[in-house]
Structures are given as C-alpha cells and as structure tokens.
Scaffold this active site. Structure first.
Site, PDB file in Angstrom:
ATOM      1  NE  ARG A 130      -3.374   2.641   2.986  1.00  0.00           N
ATOM      2  CZ  ARG A 130      -3.325   3.659   3.791  1.00  0.00           C
ATOM      3  NH1 ARG A 130      -2.808   2.541   4.492  1.00  0.00           N
ATOM      4  NH2 ARG A 130      -3.700   4.925   3.206  1.00  0.00           N
ATOM      5  CG  HIS A 174      -1.248   8.533   3.465  1.00  0.00           C
ATOM      6  ND1 HIS A 174      -1.208   7.227   3.706  1.00  0.00           N
ATOM      7  CD2 HIS A 174      -0.958   9.144   4.272  1.00  0.00           C
ATOM      8  CE1 HIS A 174      -0.776   6.935   4.768  1.00  0.00           C
ATOM      9  NE2 HIS A 174      -0.570   8.325   5.337  1.00  0.00           N
ATOM     10  CD  GLU A 219      -5.004   7.393   9.923  1.00  0.00           C
ATOM     11  OE1 GLU A 219      -4.818   8.456  10.636  1.00  0.00           O
ATOM     12  OE2 GLU A 219      -5.188   6.670  10.276  1.00  0.00           O
ATOM     13  CG  ASN A 344      -5.152   3.885   8.675  1.00  0.00           C
ATOM     14  OD1 ASN A 344      -5.358   2.120   7.748  1.00  0.00           O
ATOM     15  ND2 ASN A 344      -4.897   4.062   8.344  1.00  0.00           N
ATOM     16  CE1 TYR A 346      -0.064   2.687  13.791  1.00  0.00           C
ATOM     17  CE2 TYR A 346      -1.787   3.389  12.598  1.00  0.00           C
ATOM     18  CZ  TYR A 346      -1.034   3.430  12.513  1.00  0.00           C
ATOM     19  OH  TYR A 346      -0.213   3.080  11.444  1.00  0.00           O
ATOM     20  CD  GLU A 412      -1.569   3.643   8.220  1.00  0.00           C
ATOM     21  OE1 GLU A 412      -1.414   4.354   8.972  1.00  0.00           O
ATOM     22  OE2 GLU A 412      -1.620   4.383   6.866  1.00  0.00           O
TER      23      GLU A 412
HETATM   24  C1  FCB Z   1      -1.187   6.910  10.625  1.00  0.00           C
HETATM   25  C2  FCB Z   1      -0.638   7.593   9.239  1.00  0.00           C
HETATM   26  C3  FCB Z   1       0.740   6.862   8.888  1.00  0.00           C
HETATM   27  C4  FCB Z   1       1.549   6.756   9.452  1.00  0.00           C
HETATM   28  C5  FCB Z   1       0.518   5.724  10.852  1.00  0.00           C
HETATM   29  C6  FCB Z   1       1.921   6.012  12.433  1.00  0.00           C
HETATM   30  O1  FCB Z   1      -2.534   7.216  11.558  1.00  0.00           O
HETATM   31  O2  FCB Z   1      -1.883   7.165   8.598  1.00  0.00           O
HETATM   32  O3  FCB Z   1       0.779   7.670   7.582  1.00  0.00           O
HETATM   33  O4  FCB Z   1       1.387   8.494  10.305  1.00  0.00           O
HETATM   34  O5  FCB Z   1      -0.090   6.746  11.560  1.00  0.00           O
END
Ligand code: FCB
Length: 508
Positions: A130, A174, A219, A344, A346, A412
């Site tokens: 990607r 992006h 995002e 995405n 985290y 992500e």
């Molecule tokens: C995400 C972004 C990517 C990178 C990661 C750590 O939110 O999409 O570009 O910064 O975090």
C-alpha cells in the site's frame, strides 16, 4: 503524529460535535439492532483472553501480507521533475511546527531509491504494498493534464511490483494536497471535491490497467481535524467552521472520487482507510456509556456512514446544515458503497462525559461534550500509545456487525520503537515483533469468528517522516539511516517475512 493524535483523543472539543443531543447515537443503535447483536464497539467487553491462547494460527488462503507507506513520508524529491508544491512542503517550513525542524524534503529518498524499497518487500515475502500517489506530482497545479514524469514514476513502481506478484494498493490521498488548492480554499471549499474526482480519473486512466485496488482517502478524520481545527498538521488552520466544512467536502469528494473510479474502471476495488478505535466508557455510569457511543460515532462513523449509507450518523442531525455547508442533494452525492473498508488501527479510546460546569465554561465543550483518551493498562510504545490487541479484535467485529460482514483490509497497524543498530549492526526490535504478533493474533481470532478480513498492512515498510514528529519516531520493519539513506532489515522484518511465507504464526 502520535502526540497530536493523542491530543485529539483527549480533546473534549474534538469529541463531540455529535454529542450534544440525545438522538445522537440512534444510528448505531438501529444498525446493531438490525444485526441482532450487542451494539458496536462502544460497549465495554471482557478483555481478550491471553493472546498466547490463540496461537498457533494460520490465515485464510490468499490472505494478503502487506506493508504500507505514504508519498510525503518516504519519497523526498519534493521539487523535482515537475512536481508541484503540496501543503506539507509549505507547512514544514513554518518554524516550530515540526520536531527538530525536520522536513520531508528528502525523507527516505524513495523517489530515487524505490528499487531498494522493492527489494525490502521481496525479502519480507510481502504480497501487497500500500503506497500513496502524490497529487501534486501528478497535477502540479491541481488541474489540467498530468505531469508525465510523475506518472512515469508510479508506472515504474507498479510494473516492478507486478513483476514480483505483489499487489499494488494505491492510496489517492495521503494528506499532500496541492498548495494551489489550499490557496483556493483547501478542503473547506466545495470545488475541491470536483478537483479530487478529476485527479482520481487521471490516475484511473494512467494506472487502472495494472492497479485494481484503490484507497480514496487516508484517515479523513485525522487530516481534517489536525489540519483545520487543531492546526498541528498542514495546512495548520485552527477554525471550527473550516473543520466542519472540510469534513463535509471530504465526504462529497469520497462520493465523487468513488464515482469517477468506477466510471473509468468498472472493475476497480475501492475503499478508504479510516482511522478507527473502539471506544470504551471510562466507568459503568450511564453518562460515560453514552459518551462512548458518541465518541464511536465521531471517530469511527463520521466518514464511513456517509459512504455506506448516504447520511451522517444521526447524532450529527443537530448541527445546523449551514455549519457544515450541507446543501440539498448532498447526501446522495456522498454515497460511496465501498468494496472494502480499510481499518487503520493502533489503539483503543476511553470516553467519559463532560460535566455541566465544564460545558458552560466553554462553548466548544458545549458543542463537543465528550472527553477521550488512550488506555493506560497496556505497555506503551515510544510514541506513548497503549499496546492493546483487543482493540483490533473489537473494531473488526464492530465493523463486521454494523456493516453486515463487509470485506475488510487492515490498511495500517504498527508501533514506534526507536531501537537502533547494536554493535554488530543488527536491529533487535523484539517489542515490535510482539506488537504485530499480538495484533495479528487478534485479527486471526476475528476471522475465526466470521469477519471477512482480506489482508494486513504493517505500518510501515521502513522508518520514515512521521509528520509533526519528524524523524523522531521509527515505525519501520526496516531501519533507515537518514544520513546515508541506507536501509537495514530489522529483526521484525525478518520475523514478518517468515509469517508471510508460512501464512500463519507458530505457537512459540
Ligand atoms: C497513521 C498515518 C500514517 C502514519 C501512522 C503512524 O495515522 O496514516 O501516515 O503516520 O499513523
């Protein structure tokens, strides 16, 4: 970026344009009822049983093992071969905006070293890459015919990927808007939606014979919030009306870009990569539970619901249409029935209600009365983000329920750990291995419970320019020495290569 995002999570203001009215969450309630299950990710759940329990795991045949990058974060060559200026090229030059005064002028120099990047992908047995296309590299002034050198760059990249049987997933946006468009009003300006559709069509014509998988936006909430309200990202504005308008125009652009892609390339498989985070109430109080539902509608649904259902989460209904710039007919235009939902993910979000006293003291808190923060029970990465694999499982299952088992791509997930080379040159980033192992364990568990997850894209292939954090946070599975641009595989990269080759994770 982590810090700013954390700030976002903690910001009452960010939390709840949606939160003021009780009707707010009827949208989620309805859909979860329809799905006949517990409602969404906004409900506290028991913690994931110790992840070790889910190993060994194997993934479905044809599962995509991927890595992700973004143009501004890796390419460099910011003013070469006819590329136009982007809002990030401008923003990094504003004193004090980027840690240590870093810029992405050179980044990882992937514009020249893309063959080395491809060698890394190959060494990691990756079969899905990607990357993002830089809009101002394709359209320097955001209009008119494409810049041939820019098109050639991505053409060569795509050809090289296909030769190695690596699936290209091209992200169209992006975060690097042509500065020209910002000068004309940026994302709050409705015309930008049409310009995005034109650019999308150019890309579909240029690469569509070889690229079938497309991500419209990366995002949307992150770049509209940070760029137009918080001001920590390009273009650095701090205006509530600009933010609200920007979100609506991006929703219109999502619809317009979707149509442009499908009309030019009927076989295109189209999604958006949403920044997602399951929202848990801080306590069991009714107020906090409501706050968590409101946070869910804001964080997870603000751009997804318009695409899939042509409406805002119902909690937005109280926002006067004029505040967002909504016009008659817009809801139909926003609709973009995505072929896959990109997640995405985290970390998780903890939400609590804002008291009446706080609310009356700030008009903005009145409008957005939800406090959000990250969790505090799990270990923290070097970015300060909590490692919480359960969040991955919860989010996938929430989307699976709310949208009737859609195709999902994990577009992500990853972690910042700044481990560098030891005396022997090896980069032993055991914590990164553990992160991906656990988050993949959560993906595996969701799949075994019926979710249709097609692939996982680790953020990131290599260390790169981390937005307002500059080069201070390393997310890569390959180490980059930014002085020499030398790439070195980390232990995590080797581990990931083995997982990809075996299509699963062993029990050890
Ligand atoms: C995400 C972004 C990517 C990178 C990661 C750590 O939110 O999409 O570009 O910064 O975090």
């Amino acid at each position: 970026m982590p810090l700013t995002r954390r700030k976002f999570a903690q910001s009452a203001l960010a939390a709840g344009a949606i939160a003021a009215l009780p009707s707010v969450f009827s949208a989620c309630t309805e859909s979860s009822k329809a799905a006949g299950t517990v409602r969404s990710a906004a409900v506290a759940r028991p913690k994931l049983s110790p992840v070790q329990d889910s190993f060994p795991i194997s993934f479905p045949k044809n599962f995509s093992w991927g890595a992700a990058t973004a143009a501004y974060q890796i390419e460099g060559a910011w003013n070469q071969d006819g590329k136009g200026e982007s809002i990030w090229d401008r923003f990094v030059r504003v004193p004090g905006k980027i840690k240590n005064g870093d810029t992405g002028d050179d980044a990882c120099d992937s514009y020249h070293r893309w063959r080395e990047d491809i060698a890394l992908l190959r060494a990691m047995n990756i079969n899905s890459y990607r990357f993002s296309i830089s809009w101002p590299r394709i359209q320097p002034n955001a209009s008119g015919s494409p810049n041939a050198a820019g098109v050639d760059y991505y053409s060569r990249l795509v050809d090289a990927l296909l030769e190695l049987h690596i699936r290209p997933i091209a992200t169209l946006y992006h975060w690097d808007l042509p500065q020209h468009l910002e000068d004309a009003g940026g994302w709050p300006n409705r015309d930008t939606a049409g310009r995005f559709a034109d650019y999308t069509e150019i890309c579909a014509r240029a690469f569509g014979d070889r690229v079938s998988d497309w991500v419209l936006f990366n995002e949307p909430l992150a770049f509209t919030y940070r760029g137009y309200l918080e001001g920590a990202h390009a273009p650095g504005r701090t205006s509530l009306p600009d933010f609200l308008h920007a979100t609506h125009v991006v929703n219109l652009a999502q619809g317009a870009g979707f149509q442009a892609l499908k009309q030019t390339l009927s076989s295109a498989r189209v999604g958006t990569a949403f920044s997602m985070s399951p929202c848990e109430p801080a306590t069991n109080s009714e107020e906090d539970k409501l706050a968590a539902e409101r946070a869910h509608a804001l964080i997870n649904l603000w751009f997804l619901e318009p695409a899939m259902k042509g409406r805002y989460p119902q909690g937005f209904a109280f926002l006067p249409a004029t505040l967002m710039g909504i016009r008659a007919g817009d809801f139909e235009k926003m609709r973009a029935p995505l072929d896959f939902i990109g997640i995405n993910l985290y970390y998780r979000t903890i939400a609590s209600a804002i008291g009446i006293v706080e609310r009356v003291s700030s008009p903005q808190d009145w409008l957005f009365p939800v406090k959000m923060s990250g969790g505090d029970e799990g270990p923290k990465t070097d970015a300060g983000w909590e490692v919480w694999p359960q969040a991955m499982y919860d989010m996938i299952m929430s989307v699976t329920r709310e949208y009737h088992r859609p195709q999902i791509e994990i577009t992500e997930s990853g972690c910042a750990y700044n481990d560098g080379p030891g005396p022997d040159g090896a980069i032993r980033d055991a914590r990164r291995i553990e992160y991906h192992r656990q988050y993949l364990g959560a993906v595996g568990r969701a799949i075994s419970e019926g979710a249709d997850v097609r692939g996982y894209h680790a953020w990131s292939l290599m260390d790169n320019f981390e937005w307002s954090e500059g080069f201070s946070q390393r997310f890569g599975m390959a180490y980059v020495d930014f002085k020499t641009q030398k790439r070195t595989m980390k232990e995590s990269g080797r581990w990931y290569g083995k997982v990809a080759a075996e299509n699963g994770i062993g029990g050890d």
